[in-house]
Design a protein around this motif. Sequence first.
Motif, PDB file in Angstrom:
ATOM      1  N   ARG A  58      20.893 -10.541  14.350  1.00 56.12           N
ATOM      2  CA  ARG A  58      20.041  -9.652  15.240  1.00 56.12           C
ATOM      3  C   ARG A  58      21.327  -8.663  15.630  1.00 56.12           C
ATOM      4  NH1 ARG A  58      19.177 -11.960  21.268  1.00 56.12           N
ATOM      5  NH2 ARG A  58      21.550 -12.880  20.562  1.00 56.12           N
ATOM      6  N   GLY A  59      20.580  -7.768  15.948  1.00 57.93           N
ATOM      7  CA  GLY A  59      21.710  -6.044  16.261  1.00 57.93           C
ATOM      8  C   GLY A  59      22.354  -5.922  15.503  1.00 57.93           C
TER       9      GLY A  59
ATOM     10  N   SER B 229      19.393  -2.601  11.522  1.00 63.13           N
ATOM     11  CA  SER B 229      18.292  -2.906  12.117  1.00 63.13           C
ATOM     12  C   SER B 229      18.125  -1.763  12.810  1.00 63.13           C
ATOM     13  CB  SER B 229      18.793  -3.972  13.255  1.00 63.13           C
ATOM     14  OG  SER B 229      19.217  -5.524  13.180  1.00 63.13           O
ATOM     15  N   PHE B 230      18.676  -0.893  12.766  1.00 59.73           N
ATOM     16  CA  PHE B 230      19.322   0.746  13.482  1.00 59.73           C
ATOM     17  C   PHE B 230      18.693   1.907  12.663  1.00 59.73           C
ATOM     18  CE2 PHE B 230      21.099  -1.991  16.087  1.00 59.73           C
ATOM     19  CZ  PHE B 230      20.907  -2.382  17.371  1.00 59.73           C
TER      20      PHE B 230
ATOM     21  N   GLN C  33      15.569 -12.038   9.222  1.00 59.73           N
ATOM     22  CA  GLN C  33      17.165 -11.865  10.484  1.00 59.73           C
ATOM     23  C   GLN C  33      17.688 -13.211  10.232  1.00 59.73           C
ATOM     24  OE1 GLN C  33      17.907 -13.042  14.742  1.00 59.73           O
ATOM     25  NE2 GLN C  33      16.976 -10.543  14.668  1.00 59.73           N
TER      26      GLN C  33
ATOM     27  N   ARG D 276      21.145  -1.141  21.452  1.00 59.79           N
ATOM     28  CA  ARG D 276      22.143  -2.393  21.040  1.00 59.79           C
ATOM     29  C   ARG D 276      21.458  -3.845  21.948  1.00 59.79           C
ATOM     30  NH1 ARG D 276      27.661  -4.506  18.606  1.00 59.79           N
ATOM     31  NH2 ARG D 276      26.638  -6.372  17.645  1.00 59.79           N
TER      32      ARG D 276
ATOM     33  N   GLN E  12      19.666  -3.575  24.514  1.00 59.21           N
ATOM     34  CA  GLN E  12      18.125  -3.664  24.745  1.00 59.21           C
ATOM     35  C   GLN E  12      17.915  -4.763  24.048  1.00 59.21           C
ATOM     36  OE1 GLN E  12      16.863  -0.184  24.488  1.00 59.21           O
ATOM     37  NE2 GLN E  12      17.026   0.734  26.594  1.00 59.21           N
ATOM     38  N   LEU E  13      18.917  -4.599  21.997  1.00 58.58           N
ATOM     39  CA  LEU E  13      17.618  -5.830  21.152  1.00 58.58           C
ATOM     40  C   LEU E  13      17.954  -6.611  21.197  1.00 58.58           C
ATOM     41  CD1 LEU E  13      15.638  -6.064  18.204  1.00 58.58           C
ATOM     42  CD2 LEU E  13      18.156  -4.710  17.450  1.00 58.58           C
ATOM     43  N   THR E  14      19.369  -6.926  21.909  1.00 63.69           N
ATOM     44  CA  THR E  14      20.078  -8.508  21.656  1.00 63.69           C
ATOM     45  C   THR E  14      19.747  -9.341  23.014  1.00 63.69           C
ATOM     46  OG1 THR E  14      22.596  -7.440  21.968  1.00 63.69           O
ATOM     47  CG2 THR E  14      21.260  -7.898  19.995  1.00 63.69           C
TER      48      THR E  14
END
Length: 329
Positions: free
Chosen positions: A47-48, A52-53, A70, A260, A262-264
Motif C-alpha cells: 500500500r502506497g 502504485s503511482f 497488495q 500518497r 490520500q491513498l493510505t
Amino acid sequence: MMLISRRSALQGLAAGALGLGALNLAGCGRKKDADLAGVTLRAATYRGNPDSFFEQAGVADTPYTLETAQFAGGNLIAEAINAHSLDVGGMSEIPPIFIAAANPLLRIVAVLQGDVNNQVVLVPKDSPLQVTADLKGKRVGYVRATTSQYMLLKILKEQGLTFADITPVALSPQDGLAAFNQGSLDAWVIYGVVVQLAREAGARVLTTGLNRLSGNYLVAASKDALANPLKKRAIGDYLQRYAKTLAWIEADYTRWARIRAQLTSIPEAAYLQEYRERSAGYRLLPVSDAAIASQQDVADTFAAAGVIPAPVDVRPLWDDSLHEVLAKL
C-alpha cells in the motif's frame, strides 16, 4: 487490487493462484509491443508503494497486462513467488534467507537502495534511556524475521549483549504501536511511516539504522518468469517504469506525499518528515557483489543468533541477467 493476508495467501498458494486483479493499462499513449501483448506479468506491491503511482507518473501504458496484488509483508511475497503465484515483487534482504536452504524458485534480480533513517529504536518521551547500552534488562519490542530483528541483533552485539540480556517482545507493527503507546515497552525497534506516527504521540528516537543497515531492498522474480524470454522482457520493462516513477517522486516530493496520504490515510506531514530526515534517496541498481555480501552478512548474523537453523549461502539466490537493462537506468 487486493490486500493479501497470510491465511488468504496460503489458501491461494494451495489453489495455485492468488486471484490477482488485472490492471491492463496499455494504450495510454504508447503503441503496444506486439510480442508482449499476450504476456501477463503478476507483480506484488505494498500500500502506497511507488508502483502504485505508475499512472500519475505517466508510465502506466504497459505493452503487457499488468496484474497487481497488495501484500502485507515481504515474507508472503517470497512464498507466493516460490509457489508459482507471482512473477516479481519487492522485499527486504531477509525473506529470501528463510527459504534459501530449500532451493527456492525465487531469484533476486535488482536492488532498490535507499533510506535507513526510517528504521529506528524508539523510546517513550520521558524514558531515562539515552544510549543503546541502556537497553540491557529492558523490554524491547521488534518485528520477527525483519530488518527490525536484524538491527536489534546488531545493536546488542555492538554493546556486547545478546537477546538473553533483554526481554525481547516480538510484535507486528500494529501490535507494537499499541503496546508502545500503552507503555508496555521500554523501547521499540521499528521501521516505516509508523515511526512518524509514534513520534507525533511523543516518542523519541534513541538511534537509527544509519551505519547498521545497508538500505538494500530486493527485487525478486521467479525462475520460471526469467526462463521465459517474453516475461523476462516484461520484468525489465516493469523495472524501467519503476525507476521512472522514482524520478517522478524525486521531482516533487510534496506532490507525492499528498497523493500518497490520500491513498493510505497516513497524514501527509508524516511522509514529509520521513523525507526530510532520510539518509538517502532511492535508486534502482543492478546485482552487485556488495549487495550479495550485505545479504550474506544478514544471513550469518541470523545463523549465529539461532534465528535460522543453520548457515546458508545466499549467492545462488542472485541472478544478474537483467544487469544490462538496470545499468542503463
